[in-house]
Design a protein around this motif. Structure first.
Motif, PDB file in Angstrom:
ATOM      1  N   SER A   1       8.545 -18.017  -3.018  1.00  0.00           N
ATOM      2  CA  SER A   1       8.447 -17.569  -4.409  1.00  0.00           C
ATOM      3  C   SER A   1       7.321 -16.545  -4.540  1.00  0.00           C
ATOM      4  O   SER A   1       6.545 -16.323  -3.612  1.00  0.00           O
ATOM      5  N   LEU A   2       7.255 -15.930  -5.699  1.00  0.00           N
ATOM      6  CA  LEU A   2       6.251 -14.898  -5.959  1.00  0.00           C
ATOM      7  C   LEU A   2       5.037 -15.494  -6.653  1.00  0.00           C
ATOM      8  O   LEU A   2       5.146 -16.032  -7.751  1.00  0.00           O
ATOM      9  N   ALA A   3       3.874 -15.386  -6.013  1.00  0.00           N
ATOM     10  CA  ALA A   3       2.633 -15.758  -6.683  1.00  0.00           C
ATOM     11  C   ALA A   3       2.099 -14.564  -7.467  1.00  0.00           C
ATOM     12  O   ALA A   3       1.486 -14.712  -8.523  1.00  0.00           O
ATOM     13  N   GLY A   4       2.351 -13.348  -6.952  1.00  0.00           N
ATOM     14  CA  GLY A   4       1.885 -12.149  -7.618  1.00  0.00           C
ATOM     15  C   GLY A   4       1.954 -10.954  -6.698  1.00  0.00           C
ATOM     16  O   GLY A   4       2.314 -11.075  -5.519  1.00  0.00           O
ATOM     17  N   LEU A   5       1.632  -9.782  -7.236  1.00  0.00           N
ATOM     18  CA  LEU A   5       1.638  -8.533  -6.479  1.00  0.00           C
ATOM     19  C   LEU A   5       0.270  -7.873  -6.564  1.00  0.00           C
ATOM     20  O   LEU A   5      -0.343  -7.842  -7.637  1.00  0.00           O
ATOM     21  N   VAL A   6      -0.194  -7.346  -5.442  1.00  0.00           N
ATOM     22  CA  VAL A   6      -1.378  -6.482  -5.405  1.00  0.00           C
ATOM     23  C   VAL A   6      -0.913  -5.150  -4.837  1.00  0.00           C
ATOM     24  O   VAL A   6      -0.461  -5.077  -3.691  1.00  0.00           O
ATOM     25  N   LEU A   7      -0.995  -4.108  -5.651  1.00  0.00           N
ATOM     26  CA  LEU A   7      -0.479  -2.794  -5.278  1.00  0.00           C
ATOM     27  C   LEU A   7      -1.638  -1.813  -5.124  1.00  0.00           C
ATOM     28  O   LEU A   7      -2.452  -1.654  -6.037  1.00  0.00           O
ATOM     29  N   ILE A   8      -1.694  -1.163  -3.959  1.00  0.00           N
ATOM     30  CA  ILE A   8      -2.801  -0.266  -3.629  1.00  0.00           C
ATOM     31  C   ILE A   8      -2.265   1.164  -3.601  1.00  0.00           C
ATOM     32  O   ILE A   8      -1.427   1.496  -2.768  1.00  0.00           O
ATOM     33  N   ALA A   9      -2.742   2.006  -4.528  1.00  0.00           N
ATOM     34  CA  ALA A   9      -2.221   3.373  -4.645  1.00  0.00           C
ATOM     35  C   ALA A   9      -0.693   3.377  -4.563  1.00  0.00           C
ATOM     36  O   ALA A   9      -0.108   4.068  -3.731  1.00  0.00           O
ATOM     37  N   PRO A  10      -0.036   2.574  -5.419  1.00  0.00           N
ATOM     38  CA  PRO A  10       1.414   2.394  -5.289  1.00  0.00           C
ATOM     39  C   PRO A  10       2.179   3.693  -5.524  1.00  0.00           C
ATOM     40  O   PRO A  10       1.835   4.478  -6.400  1.00  0.00           O
ATOM     41  N   ALA A  11       3.238   3.868  -4.725  1.00  0.00           N
ATOM     42  CA  ALA A  11       4.019   5.105  -4.786  1.00  0.00           C
ATOM     43  C   ALA A  11       5.502   4.838  -5.020  1.00  0.00           C
ATOM     44  O   ALA A  11       6.347   5.300  -4.254  1.00  0.00           O
ATOM     45  N   PRO A  12       5.850   4.094  -6.090  1.00  0.00           N
ATOM     46  CA  PRO A  12       7.275   3.911  -6.370  1.00  0.00           C
ATOM     47  C   PRO A  12       7.937   5.251  -6.651  1.00  0.00           C
ATOM     48  O   PRO A  12       7.316   6.160  -7.227  1.00  0.00           O
ATOM     49  N   ASP A  13       9.186   5.377  -6.219  1.00  0.00           N
ATOM     50  CA  ASP A  13       9.989   6.587  -6.463  1.00  0.00           C
ATOM     51  C   ASP A  13       9.389   7.836  -5.826  1.00  0.00           C
ATOM     52  O   ASP A  13       9.690   8.963  -6.244  1.00  0.00           O
ATOM     53  N   PHE A  14       8.532   7.681  -4.802  1.00  0.00           N
ATOM     54  CA  PHE A  14       7.818   8.856  -4.275  1.00  0.00           C
ATOM     55  C   PHE A  14       8.748   9.896  -3.661  1.00  0.00           C
ATOM     56  O   PHE A  14       8.441  11.092  -3.685  1.00  0.00           O
ATOM     57  N   THR A  15       9.882   9.463  -3.107  1.00  0.00           N
ATOM     58  CA  THR A  15      10.787  10.437  -2.493  1.00  0.00           C
ATOM     59  C   THR A  15      11.296  11.436  -3.524  1.00  0.00           C
ATOM     60  O   THR A  15      11.551  12.597  -3.210  1.00  0.00           O
ATOM     61  N   GLU A  16      11.431  10.985  -4.762  1.00  0.00           N
ATOM     62  CA  GLU A  16      11.922  11.855  -5.835  1.00  0.00           C
ATOM     63  C   GLU A  16      10.783  12.520  -6.596  1.00  0.00           C
ATOM     64  O   GLU A  16      10.737  13.746  -6.742  1.00  0.00           O
TER      65      GLU A  16
ATOM     66  N   ILE B   1      10.256  -3.041 -15.585  1.00  0.00           N
ATOM     67  CA  ILE B   1      10.202  -3.796 -14.335  1.00  0.00           C
ATOM     68  C   ILE B   1       9.601  -5.162 -14.664  1.00  0.00           C
ATOM     69  O   ILE B   1       8.395  -5.309 -14.787  1.00  0.00           O
ATOM     70  N   ASP B   2      10.439  -6.158 -14.831  1.00  0.00           N
ATOM     71  CA  ASP B   2       9.976  -7.493 -15.199  1.00  0.00           C
ATOM     72  C   ASP B   2      10.003  -8.384 -13.968  1.00  0.00           C
ATOM     73  O   ASP B   2      11.073  -8.782 -13.506  1.00  0.00           O
ATOM     74  N   LEU B   3       8.836  -8.676 -13.433  1.00  0.00           N
ATOM     75  CA  LEU B   3       8.742  -9.433 -12.188  1.00  0.00           C
ATOM     76  C   LEU B   3       8.391 -10.899 -12.411  1.00  0.00           C
ATOM     77  O   LEU B   3       8.534 -11.716 -11.513  1.00  0.00           O
ATOM     78  N   GLY B   4       7.894 -11.230 -13.579  1.00  0.00           N
ATOM     79  CA  GLY B   4       7.575 -12.612 -13.887  1.00  0.00           C
ATOM     80  C   GLY B   4       6.378 -13.162 -13.146  1.00  0.00           C
ATOM     81  O   GLY B   4       6.283 -14.372 -12.908  1.00  0.00           O
ATOM     82  N   CYS B   5       5.446 -12.289 -12.745  1.00  0.00           N
ATOM     83  CA  CYS B   5       4.258 -12.747 -12.020  1.00  0.00           C
ATOM     84  C   CYS B   5       3.113 -11.771 -12.272  1.00  0.00           C
ATOM     85  O   CYS B   5       3.331 -10.643 -12.719  1.00  0.00           O
ATOM     86  N   PRO B   6       1.877 -12.178 -11.986  1.00  0.00           N
ATOM     87  CA  PRO B   6       0.732 -11.274 -12.171  1.00  0.00           C
ATOM     88  C   PRO B   6       0.829 -10.058 -11.255  1.00  0.00           C
ATOM     89  O   PRO B   6       1.332 -10.152 -10.129  1.00  0.00           O
ATOM     90  N   VAL B   7       0.320  -8.924 -11.741  1.00  0.00           N
ATOM     91  CA  VAL B   7       0.294  -7.693 -10.948  1.00  0.00           C
ATOM     92  C   VAL B   7      -1.103  -7.090 -11.043  1.00  0.00           C
ATOM     93  O   VAL B   7      -1.657  -6.939 -12.138  1.00  0.00           O
ATOM     94  N   ARG B   8      -1.681  -6.757  -9.906  1.00  0.00           N
ATOM     95  CA  ARG B   8      -2.968  -6.082  -9.843  1.00  0.00           C
ATOM     96  C   ARG B   8      -2.777  -4.747  -9.131  1.00  0.00           C
ATOM     97  O   ARG B   8      -2.204  -4.706  -8.032  1.00  0.00           O
ATOM     98  N   ILE B   9      -3.224  -3.665  -9.747  1.00  0.00           N
ATOM     99  CA  ILE B   9      -3.062  -2.326  -9.185  1.00  0.00           C
ATOM    100  C   ILE B   9      -4.441  -1.711  -8.970  1.00  0.00           C
ATOM    101  O   ILE B   9      -5.275  -1.724  -9.873  1.00  0.00           O
ATOM    102  N   LEU B  10      -4.672  -1.192  -7.767  1.00  0.00           N
ATOM    103  CA  LEU B  10      -5.921  -0.477  -7.468  1.00  0.00           C
ATOM    104  C   LEU B  10      -5.569   0.961  -7.146  1.00  0.00           C
ATOM    105  O   LEU B  10      -4.716   1.226  -6.294  1.00  0.00           O
ATOM    106  N   GLN B  11      -6.219   1.896  -7.824  1.00  0.00           N
ATOM    107  CA  GLN B  11      -5.864   3.308  -7.699  1.00  0.00           C
ATOM    108  C   GLN B  11      -7.120   4.167  -7.623  1.00  0.00           C
ATOM    109  O   GLN B  11      -8.048   3.999  -8.424  1.00  0.00           O
TER     110      GLN B  11
ATOM    111  N   SER C   1       0.836  -1.196   0.000  1.00  0.00           N
ATOM    112  CA  SER C   1       0.000   0.000   0.000  1.00  0.00           C
ATOM    113  C   SER C   1       0.872   1.247   0.000  1.00  0.00           C
ATOM    114  O   SER C   1       1.741   1.395   0.862  1.00  0.00           O
ATOM    115  N   SER C   2       0.657   2.142  -0.970  1.00  0.00           N
ATOM    116  CA  SER C   2       1.386   3.398  -1.070  1.00  0.00           C
ATOM    117  C   SER C   2       2.892   3.136  -1.132  1.00  0.00           C
ATOM    118  O   SER C   2       3.365   2.491  -2.062  1.00  0.00           O
TER     119      SER C   2
END
Length: 272
Positions: free
Chosen positions: A141-156, A209-219, A109-110
């Protein structure tokens, strides 16, 4: 009978060396896979609405679940002002390494969205043998990612580039700026020069960004802290296959309403 939150075991582990040693608080529950691994937001903790709701869902469905507080957050030790992206990533890796086995759904989250991407990248590196290291991480191992209002690189992108000149000057000269807050108890919190500068070592939006797994993003489209354009920028860096962005038109940054929680749970269940 539905299990209760008390079934989650509270534990503390030590992370870091020398003067940087801190105790990290972890709540874990045993269960089937894929496990749920919660990564909270900046100035957030594992007792928040979303984290608790997901842990309760895991309990009801017999799923393994792990959540923790970064150093300087919640029940963990350490000073928030000492925190950096690298330091909190070290916390995340240590908890994952110690408590996770088998496939995991990383739920971020964030700021936790950024952490999830960094942790996923670290897991892949180790699995591919680029970092030869024994231990639990190799077994998870990674089954997948669920990202909620993701904030990559937010410091910059969301802090430094948007700060007024006088704020940048204060950070550069005094090493810290106390930022007003609308969250928690409303007390201002420190944004340190070290947080900004160290964050530049972990930027991810500049390349694929190649993670090799499903990604779900909620925004949330009404998010005042992480604009929806930021989520779009992230999707452009992820492979096109099995990446789904859900835009919640009336959603804010927290996405903690019952209908938001239901969407988050559905995304986790879909990957599981």
């Amino acid at each position: 009978m539905t299990n209760t939150l008390s079934d989650a075991v509270l534990d503390f582990i030590e992370v870091g060396e020398g003067a940087s040693v801190r105790k990290i608080a972890v709540r874990s529950r045993a269960g089937a896979g894929p496990g749920l691994f919660w990564l909270g937001g900046f100035k957030s903790d594992m007792q928040g609405t979303k984290a608790v709701a997901l842990d309760n869902w895991a309990s009801e469905h017999g799923r393994a679940s792990v959540r923790f507080d970064y150093s300087g957050h919640g029940e963990s030790g350490g000073d928030f002002a000492d925190g950096t992206i690298g330091r909190w990533l070290e916390d995340s890796v240590a908890v994952f390494e110690r408590f996770c086995d088998g496939p995991q759904v990383l739920i971020g989250s964030s700021m936790g969205g950024w952490m999830a991407l960094l942790l996923a990248r670290e897991i892949r590196k180790r699995q591919e043998g680029q970092l030869a290291q024994e231990g639990q991480l190799a077994k998870a191992s990674l089954a997948g990612l669920v990202l909620i209002a993701p904030a990559p690189d937010f410091t910059e992108e969301l802090m430094w580039k948007k700060f007024p000149r006088e704020v940048k000057r204060e950070i550069e000269t005094s090493g810290m700026w106390l930022r007003p807050s609308e969250y928690g108890d409303g007390s201002p919190y420190p944004i340190t020069r070290n947080l900004i500068e160290e964050g530049r070592n972990h930027l991810v939006l500049g390349s694929a960004i190649d993670l090799g797994c499903p990604v779900r993003i909620l925004q949330g489209a009404q998010d005042p802290d992480v604009p929806w354009q930021h989520a779009f920028a992230l999707t452009h860096r992820l492979p096109a296959d099995d990446v789904v962005l859900t835009m919640i038109q009336d959603g804010d940054h927290r996405l903690s309403r019952p209908q938001d929680i239901a969407r988050i749970v559905a995304a986790v269940a879909e990957i599981g």
